[in-house]
Design a protein around this motif. Structure first.
Motif, mmCIF file in Angstrom:
data_model
loop_
_atom_site.group_PDB
_atom_site.id
_atom_site.type_symbol
_atom_site.label_atom_id
_atom_site.label_comp_id
_atom_site.label_asym_id
_atom_site.label_seq_id
_atom_site.Cartn_x
_atom_site.Cartn_y
_atom_site.Cartn_z
ATOM 1 N N SER A 174 0.820 -1.216 0.000
ATOM 2 C CA SER A 174 0.000 0.000 0.000
ATOM 3 C C SER A 174 0.852 1.262 0.000
ATOM 4 O O SER A 174 0.421 2.318 -0.473
ATOM 5 C CB SER A 174 -0.944 0.004 1.206
ATOM 6 N N LYS A 175 2.064 1.181 0.503
ATOM 7 C CA LYS A 175 2.956 2.348 0.523
ATOM 8 C C LYS A 175 3.349 2.793 -0.886
ATOM 9 O O LYS A 175 3.778 3.926 -1.081
ATOM 10 C CB LYS A 175 4.205 2.034 1.339
ATOM 11 N N SER A 176 3.177 1.903 -1.859
ATOM 12 C CA SER A 176 3.517 2.243 -3.240
ATOM 13 C C SER A 176 2.348 2.874 -3.987
ATOM 14 O O SER A 176 2.505 3.309 -5.133
ATOM 15 C CB SER A 176 3.971 0.981 -3.990
ATOM 16 N N TYR A 177 1.168 2.942 -3.366
ATOM 17 C CA TYR A 177 -0.007 3.494 -4.038
ATOM 18 C C TYR A 177 0.149 5.006 -4.216
ATOM 19 O O TYR A 177 0.772 5.681 -3.391
ATOM 20 C CB TYR A 177 -1.277 3.210 -3.229
ATOM 21 N N LYS A 178 -0.453 5.525 -5.262
ATOM 22 C CA LYS A 178 -0.428 6.961 -5.506
ATOM 23 C C LYS A 178 -1.138 7.699 -4.369
ATOM 24 O O LYS A 178 -2.226 7.313 -3.965
ATOM 25 C CB LYS A 178 -1.115 7.271 -6.840
ATOM 26 N N ASN A 179 -0.503 8.728 -3.856
ATOM 27 C CA ASN A 179 -1.012 9.509 -2.718
ATOM 28 C C ASN A 179 -1.095 8.682 -1.436
ATOM 29 O O ASN A 179 -1.973 8.900 -0.598
ATOM 30 C CB ASN A 179 -2.382 10.128 -3.033
ATOM 31 N N SER A 180 -0.163 7.754 -1.272
ATOM 32 C CA SER A 180 -0.172 6.902 -0.077
ATOM 33 C C SER A 180 0.018 7.701 1.210
ATOM 34 O O SER A 180 -0.234 7.189 2.303
ATOM 35 C CB SER A 180 0.911 5.826 -0.180
ATOM 36 N N LYS A 181 0.440 8.959 1.071
ATOM 37 C CA LYS A 181 0.553 9.827 2.258
ATOM 38 C C LYS A 181 -0.797 10.006 2.944
ATOM 39 O O LYS A 181 -0.866 10.382 4.126
ATOM 40 C CB LYS A 181 1.116 11.193 1.866
ATOM 41 N N ASN A 182 -1.888 9.747 2.212
ATOM 42 C CA ASN A 182 -3.236 9.879 2.773
ATOM 43 C C ASN A 182 -3.728 8.604 3.442
ATOM 44 O O ASN A 182 -4.885 8.532 3.849
ATOM 45 C CB ASN A 182 -4.226 10.281 1.677
ATOM 46 N N LEU A 183 -2.857 7.622 3.568
ATOM 47 C CA LEU A 183 -3.254 6.351 4.179
ATOM 48 C C LEU A 183 -3.095 6.359 5.696
ATOM 49 O O LEU A 183 -2.133 6.904 6.243
ATOM 50 C CB LEU A 183 -2.415 5.201 3.616
ATOM 51 N N MET A 184 -4.062 5.754 6.346
ATOM 52 C CA MET A 184 -3.967 5.343 7.738
ATOM 53 C C MET A 184 -4.304 3.853 7.749
ATOM 54 O O MET A 184 -4.701 3.288 6.728
ATOM 55 C CB MET A 184 -4.946 6.122 8.620
ATOM 56 N N TYR A 185 -4.161 3.201 8.915
ATOM 57 C CA TYR A 185 -4.384 1.757 8.956
ATOM 58 C C TYR A 185 -5.148 1.347 10.212
ATOM 59 O O TYR A 185 -4.962 1.932 11.282
ATOM 60 C CB TYR A 185 -3.051 1.005 8.931
ATOM 61 N N VAL A 186 -5.999 0.346 10.047
ATOM 62 C CA VAL A 186 -6.696 -0.246 11.188
ATOM 63 C C VAL A 186 -5.837 -1.373 11.748
ATOM 64 O O VAL A 186 -5.466 -2.299 11.017
ATOM 65 C CB VAL A 186 -8.075 -0.810 10.784
ATOM 66 N N VAL A 187 -5.524 -1.274 13.028
ATOM 67 C CA VAL A 187 -4.795 -2.334 13.728
ATOM 68 C C VAL A 187 -5.485 -2.555 15.066
ATOM 69 O O VAL A 187 -5.606 -1.630 15.869
ATOM 70 C CB VAL A 187 -3.310 -1.965 13.958
ATOM 71 N N GLY A 188 -5.951 -3.755 15.312
ATOM 72 C CA GLY A 188 -6.724 -4.038 16.509
ATOM 73 C C GLY A 188 -5.909 -3.999 17.785
ATOM 74 O O GLY A 188 -4.755 -4.440 17.825
ATOM 75 N N ALA A 189 -6.524 -3.504 18.848
ATOM 76 C CA ALA A 189 -5.849 -3.404 20.148
ATOM 77 C C ALA A 189 -5.571 -4.764 20.760
ATOM 78 O O ALA A 189 -4.734 -4.884 21.658
ATOM 79 C CB ALA A 189 -6.705 -2.570 21.109
ATOM 80 N N THR A 190 -6.259 -5.787 20.288
ATOM 81 C CA THR A 190 -6.032 -7.134 20.814
ATOM 82 C C THR A 190 -4.836 -7.808 20.143
ATOM 83 O O THR A 190 -4.542 -8.966 20.425
ATOM 84 C CB THR A 190 -7.284 -8.011 20.606
ATOM 85 N N LYS A 191 -4.143 -7.080 19.275
ATOM 86 C CA LYS A 191 -2.991 -7.635 18.559
ATOM 87 C C LYS A 191 -1.711 -6.863 18.916
ATOM 88 O O LYS A 191 -0.877 -6.575 18.062
ATOM 89 C CB LYS A 191 -3.233 -7.550 17.041
ATOM 90 N N THR A 192 -1.546 -6.518 20.201
ATOM 91 C CA THR A 192 -0.429 -5.653 20.592
ATOM 92 C C THR A 192 0.934 -6.281 20.306
ATOM 93 O O THR A 192 1.910 -5.559 20.106
ATOM 94 C CB THR A 192 -0.512 -5.297 22.089
ATOM 95 N N GLU A 193 1.000 -7.608 20.277
ATOM 96 C CA GLU A 193 2.283 -8.252 20.024
ATOM 97 C C GLU A 193 2.789 -7.997 18.602
ATOM 98 O O GLU A 193 3.955 -8.249 18.293
ATOM 99 C CB GLU A 193 2.181 -9.767 20.272
ATOM 100 N N TYR A 194 1.914 -7.469 17.732
ATOM 101 C CA TYR A 194 2.300 -7.193 16.354
ATOM 102 C C TYR A 194 2.689 -5.731 16.119
ATOM 103 O O TYR A 194 3.201 -5.396 15.048
ATOM 104 C CB TYR A 194 1.137 -7.528 15.405
ATOM 105 N N PHE A 195 2.443 -4.859 17.070
ATOM 106 C CA PHE A 195 2.634 -3.429 16.839
ATOM 107 C C PHE A 195 4.081 -3.069 16.503
ATOM 108 O O PHE A 195 4.327 -2.192 15.665
ATOM 109 C CB PHE A 195 2.154 -2.618 18.043
ATOM 110 N N SER A 196 5.036 -3.699 17.143
ATOM 111 C CA SER A 196 6.441 -3.381 16.863
ATOM 112 C C SER A 196 6.787 -3.665 15.410
ATOM 113 O O SER A 196 7.473 -2.876 14.746
ATOM 114 C CB SER A 196 7.361 -4.189 17.784
#
Length: 273
Positions: A174-196
């Protein structure tokens, strides 16, 4: 709304709280059912009593679409009320759209032009041409589902393909998409071990984090691994705040719950200084 404006609000309110406006007529106070538009009246009271504590509101469109035309009108009134009275607040249409290009363009116009939301949640499964139409809008944000908080997330999102989990591929591509600066992402709070790992791929992006509260996510753990230099988090709580009470004092109860979270966020931000 620009990212800089959102960050300014976070620091002004010492909060990165997002309140989910997921209105179920079976759960709201019974006296509101006598109103002409009980959904809007419920939302209005919640917004008026919590706007000094929240930097974002997130109506999940399913809770409005379920009531047909009346529900959609309630959604229209809610977003208009927010934009008119609290324009500094970041608004999220939790619609989870995503389709072929011309269809995505129409979805984008619906939420960004007609309803004037600041952002919309998008499913990435159909790829680049289903996402870029949303990214084409200036000062609007596309919030891509990356790693969600539900149990079914493990069906696909964490599956290893060619040595890399699918959610990581979604983030990287997704970082390669045009205007990717407008991207945010959904990451669930129950998946904290993946945040790093997520922060290694998208260190500067905002993450919308559902699952704190009713779903069991831990705010401290999310912040430990998810905060960045701009804070970079929007922590969503829906049921834990809006349904804190079902009597006539529901707005005050919601404010009390929102204040609890905001005070925790304030402490975290002060510690980071």
């Amino acid at each position: 709304m620009t990212t800089q404006e959102l960050v300014a609000q976070i620091h002004k309110k010492q909060s990165f709280l997002c309140i989910g406006l997921d209105v179920d007529l079976a759960k709201i106070p019974k006296h509101l059912l006598e109103e002409e538009d009980p959904i809007f009246e419920f939302n209005k009271a919640i917004i008026d009593s919590t706007n000094h504590l929240a930097v974002a509101y997130k109506p999940n469109t399913a809770f409005y679409e379920a009531y047909g035309i009346k529900g959609w009108k309630s959604l229209e009134k809610t977003i208009k009320y927010l934009n008119t009275n609290y324009p500094e607040v970041f608004t999220i249409a939790d619609a989870k759209r995503g389709d072929i290009g011309n269809t995505s363009t129409m979805y984008a116009k619906a939420f960004f032009e007609d309803l004037a939301f600041d952002s919309v949640t998008i499913a990435p499964y159909m790829g680049k041409d289903s996402v870029e139409p949303f990214l084409a809008f200036d000062h609007k944000h596309t919030i891509l589902l990356a790693l969600t908080s539900n149990q079914g997330a493990f069906d696909f999102q964490t599956k290893d393909t060619e040595g890399k989990e699918l959610y990581k591929q979604v983030l990287e591509i997704s970082k390669s998409y045009k205007n990717s600066k407008n991207l945010m992402y959904v990451v669930g709070a129950t998946k904290t071990e993946y945040f790093s790992e997520i922060r290694k791929i998208v260190p500067d992006s905002f993450l919308l984090v559902p699952g704190v509260g009713a779903q069991g996510g831990n705010l401290q753990d999310v912040c430990k691994y998810g905060l960045n230099d701009q804070v970079g988090l929007l922590i969503n709580s829906s049921r834990g705040i809006i349904y804190a009470s079902n009597d006539k004092e529901y707005a005050k109860a919601a404010t009390d719950k929102a204040l609890e979270l905001q005070q925790q966020m304030k402490e975290i931000l002060e510690e980071r200084k």
